[in-house]
Design a protein around this motif. Structure first.
Motif, short mmCIF file in Angstrom:
data_model
loop_
_atom_site.label_atom_id
_atom_site.label_comp_id
_atom_site.label_asym_id
_atom_site.label_seq_id
_atom_site.Cartn_x
_atom_site.Cartn_y
_atom_site.Cartn_z
N MET A 449 52.76 33.87 39.25
CA MET A 449 52.74 33.69 37.76
C MET A 449 52.23 32.64 37.38
SD MET A 449 54.30 36.93 37.17
CE MET A 449 54.72 36.78 35.35
N LEU A 450 52.36 31.54 37.85
CA LEU A 450 51.88 30.14 37.09
C LEU A 450 50.50 30.15 37.28
CD1 LEU A 450 54.58 27.67 38.61
CD2 LEU A 450 54.17 28.11 36.26
N ALA A 451 49.92 30.87 38.28
CA ALA A 451 48.40 30.72 38.31
C ALA A 451 47.98 31.93 37.29
CB ALA A 451 48.07 31.24 39.84
N GLY A 452 48.69 32.46 36.63
CA GLY A 452 48.08 33.21 35.61
C GLY A 452 47.44 34.72 36.10
N ALA A 453 48.33 35.26 37.07
CA ALA A 453 47.81 36.40 37.55
C ALA A 453 47.81 37.78 36.84
CB ALA A 453 48.53 36.44 38.93
N ILE A 454 48.66 37.86 35.77
CA ILE A 454 48.80 39.16 35.31
C ILE A 454 47.73 39.65 34.62
CG2 ILE A 454 50.45 40.38 33.71
CD1 ILE A 454 51.67 39.59 36.40
N ALA A 455 46.91 38.92 33.86
CA ALA A 455 45.87 39.37 32.82
C ALA A 455 44.73 39.85 34.01
CB ALA A 455 45.21 38.45 32.35
N PRO A 456 44.38 39.17 35.04
CA PRO A 456 43.38 39.93 36.03
C PRO A 456 43.79 40.86 36.65
CG PRO A 456 44.18 37.62 36.60
CD PRO A 456 44.61 37.68 35.49
N ILE A 457 45.17 41.08 37.31
CA ILE A 457 45.84 42.14 37.71
C ILE A 457 45.63 43.69 36.89
CG2 ILE A 457 48.05 43.26 38.74
CD1 ILE A 457 48.74 40.65 39.65
N ILE A 458 45.85 43.29 35.44
CA ILE A 458 45.77 44.35 34.62
C ILE A 458 44.40 44.75 34.66
CG2 ILE A 458 45.99 44.96 32.15
CD1 ILE A 458 48.25 43.09 31.96
N GLN A 459 43.40 44.06 34.61
CA GLN A 459 41.93 44.16 34.53
C GLN A 459 41.58 45.03 36.20
OE1 GLN A 459 39.56 43.82 32.42
NE2 GLN A 459 37.81 44.82 33.89
N VAL A 460 42.17 44.78 37.03
CA VAL A 460 41.95 45.45 38.31
C VAL A 460 42.50 47.13 38.25
CG1 VAL A 460 42.62 45.73 40.79
CG2 VAL A 460 41.88 43.52 39.72
N LEU A 461 43.67 47.10 37.35
CA LEU A 461 44.31 48.23 37.15
C LEU A 461 43.58 49.27 36.13
CD1 LEU A 461 48.19 47.43 36.35
CD2 LEU A 461 47.21 49.11 38.08
N ARG A 462 42.68 48.46 35.52
CA ARG A 462 41.87 49.26 34.57
C ARG A 462 40.60 49.88 35.37
NH1 ARG A 462 42.80 45.19 30.37
NH2 ARG A 462 43.97 46.27 28.71
#
Length: 652
Positions: A449-462
């Motif tokens: 979470m501290l590494a800012g993973a959520i936004a790129p994970i969402i990109q992978v989901l897309r």
């Protein structure tokens, strides 16, 4: 409601506080780990401040049945306190940013001072949040839940390094609001002569140092710090004298200081040698390691520093040529000898091993050189080399907890997160699956979470491959097992929408992963509404209709049982013509399916005579009666309750 000058001021104050909170939330990317956590917590308060602003705009700050002047004053006082707390957070983030940039000449001293300021601003923010009246501001249940979670986290942050300073924080906080009052100035003028004598006292100097630090984050002057120190010294003397008098009457010889942070200067304390202290934590090192600049740090603290993306030595600010952490066995031996000589408990290494559930210590094993080599390849200029390294790390992280710990310690997490942005789908797949496997170890969830993973994970989901999308959904589920992350993930643009899309058009496994992630996110009240508005009911109803072939009935009903607890979710489920489908499941479903269907029907019909009459007309009485006789214990209770409601409505 007619607007008054006071109400207009309160509205302006609410808008200003909300603006400040948004500014602080945006500062999280540019500061160090502790500051990132604090910035994230402030970001979670934005919904609260939006509702306060909305309330003030609607009512001018007045609650029903409360006089206008009293209500506006209450709103104004609350907003003023919140503004002061957030302003202190802003100053702390700026101070921390300057230290992180290497502006401090004495890194050890600066780190210690920053720790005290961090403890104070978290304490102050938690205190202000605790003084907010949810009822007065008409705060929604989901936002209340969010705020209480933040308060619990702030309390943990405040007390994790001990509670010795908390009493003095309270004293200083009360003084800070009176620094410009005449009474404050008169108190100070009476003690100017005393200051010449007391300024040589160790207690005075230590107290003044703490006050100066807290005054700095509150934007007061050094003159205010001197005045406040004099007042606190006077209070301390009175407390000591009162305690001595009380103890003499009681026949005891001990006394208790009123301010825990101020110790008796005559006490003979054991001083830890500077070389034995970690430059970051200033604590006795348990597992000292050497970085490429030759400096030694406690492993857990320097690893946290590296995991947050820092690539410089905290003490020297030199660039780290590599991320290898080499155990300093000589220093560890000296620390152990010193502990034995001074008869204090010898420290156990915290990240060179771990404590099993039975309390025994387990030394972490693994091929560190291989792992370090693979991690270095993650940042290679060769896409092929990056892909190969991510694939190997994916397999290593799957094998054991020790590997997950060692891979994270080697700095892999920020590098893997960066790979998620690549256009190469196979590299994306390996990187997101590596993060999924690493997240099984709970401490790594925070690092991800501290590494800012959520936004790129969402990109992978897309846009990722189907396997990458499946594992991205599974990663979100794993991360959302921590309550704070449910809020952060749900509030991230596109998170719930992309999961809903995967639930609708994904592979069978992708749909299951999406359903599991959505269920876990929707445990948090605020995400239920987001899911409904993202169109989650459309794929859920489709799966219900295809129940004989999809094999996901259990997952769908579990999600519906969570959504129906939100009023808007309840209305949306009824409008989606779900009730006939649920009644069909009462007739033909397995015991657990019938149980969940009954529970959802009961929730839909509570305090809703229209839905209750509808299920009566659809012939629900016969299958409900059967469930009440032969279902699981929970199903029997739910069915019996629903039949009683029907009886009261004279449907029976």
């Amino acid at each position: 409601m007619a607007s008054t000058p006071e109400a207009a001021d309160a509205a302006d104050a609410a808008e200003a506080v909300l603006r400040l909170a948004r500014e602080l939330a945006a500062m999280g990317d540019a500061v160090a780990a502790e500051s990132v956590r604090l910035s994230r917590k402030v970001s979670l308060l934005i919904h609260l401040l939006e509702e306060i602003r909305g309330f003030v705009a609607r009512s001018g700050g007045q609650s029903p049945g409360v006089s206008t002047s009293l209500a506006v004053n209450s709103s104004w006082s609350c907003l003023a306190d919140m503004a002061l707390a957030l302003d202190a957070v802003r100053r702390f983030l700026l101070i921390g940013g300057r230290q992180n940039a290497g502006e401090s000449s004495d890194a050890d001293s600066a780190a210690k001072k920053l720790a005290i300021q961090y403890q104070y601003v978290t304490w102050q923010l938690e205190k202000v949040l605790g003084d907010i009246s949810y009822e007065h501001f008409e705060i929604s249940d989901e936002v209340q839940e969010e705020v209480e979670l933040v308060r619990a986290q702030l309390r943990r942050e405040t007390t994790k390094d001990g509670v010795a300073n908390l009493n003095i924080f309270q004293e200083i906080y009360s003084l800070l609001s009176h620094t410009h009052s005449e009474e404050f100035k008169q108190q100070c003028s009476l003690k100017l002569e005393e200051s010449q004598v007391e300024s040589t006292s160790i207690v005075f100097r230590e107290l003044r140092d703490i006050v100066t630090l807290l005054v700095e984050v509150n934007g007061k002057s050094n003159c205010d710090a001197e005045r406040m120190t004099l007042i606190l010294m006077d209070r301390l003397k009175k407390t000591i004298h009162a305690d001595i008098s009380k103890n003499e009457k009681a026949g005891t010889g001990s006394s208790k200081l009123g301010i825990c942070a101020v110790e008796d200067e005559k006490r003979d304390s054991l001083v830890i040698p500077e070389d034995f202290r970690c430059p970051i934590s200033l604590e006795l090192m348990k597992d000292p390691v050497i970085v490429s600049t030759g400096q030694t740090y406690e492993r857990s603290f320097i690893q946290r520093w590296i995991d947050c993306g820092n690539r410089t030595c905290p003490k020297t600010q030199q660039k780290l040529q590599n991320l290898t952490l080499t155990p300093n066995y000589v220093l560890r031996s000296l620390i152990m000898q010193w502990c034995e000589t001074n008869r204090i408990e010898q420290p156990h290494r915290s990240t060179g091993g771990r404590i099993r559930s039975d309390g025994t210590f387990h030394e972490i094993t693994g091929d560190k050189s291989l792992i370090n080599s693979l991690v270095s390849k993650l940042t290679s200029r060769s896409t092929e080399e990056q892909r190969s390294a991510a694939a190997e790390i994916r397999l290593l992280a799957k094998r054991s907890t020790d590997n997950r710990i060692l891979i994270a310690e080697a700095g892999a997490i920020p590098a893997l997160v960066s790979l998620l942005w690549l256009d190469d789908q196979k590299t994306q797949e390996h990187a997101v699956t590596s993060l999924l496997n690493l997240s099984i170890y709970d401490h790594n969830k925070e690092l991800i979470m501290l590494a800012g993973a959520i936004a790129p994970i969402i990109q992978v989901l897309r846009s990722g491959s189907m396997e990458a999308r499946e594992n991205a959904a599974a990663t979100i589920f794993s991360l959302s097992l921590i309550d704070e992350n449910k809020i952060t993930i749900g509030g991230t643009s596109g998170a719930i929408e992309t999961l809903v899309e995967l639930l609708e058009i994904g592979s069978p496994r992708g749909k299951k992963d999406a359903a599991t992630a959505l269920f876990n996110l929707c445990i948090y009240q605020g995400n239920k509404l987001r899911a409904v508005r993202a169109g989650i009911l459309r794929p859920l109803i489709k799966i219900l209709k295809d129940s004989l072939t999809c094999g996901m009935l259990d997952e769908v009903l579990t999600i519906l049982s969570v959504l129906v607890s939100h009023q808007e979710g309840k209305v949306a489920i009824a409008k989606a013509n779900t009730i006939p489908l649920l009644i069909d499941l009462l007739r033909s479903g397995q015991p657990r399916i019938r149980e969940n269907a009954t529970a959802i029907l009961l929730a839909l019909c509570k305090k809703d005579s229209e839905n209750l009459a509808y299920i009566g007309r659809l012939g629900a009485v016969i299958p409900l009666t059967e469930v009440a006789k032969t279902g699981t214990e929970r199903a029997k209770r739910k069915a019996t309750s629903l039949l009683e409601h029907l009886k009261k409505l004279q449907i029976l």
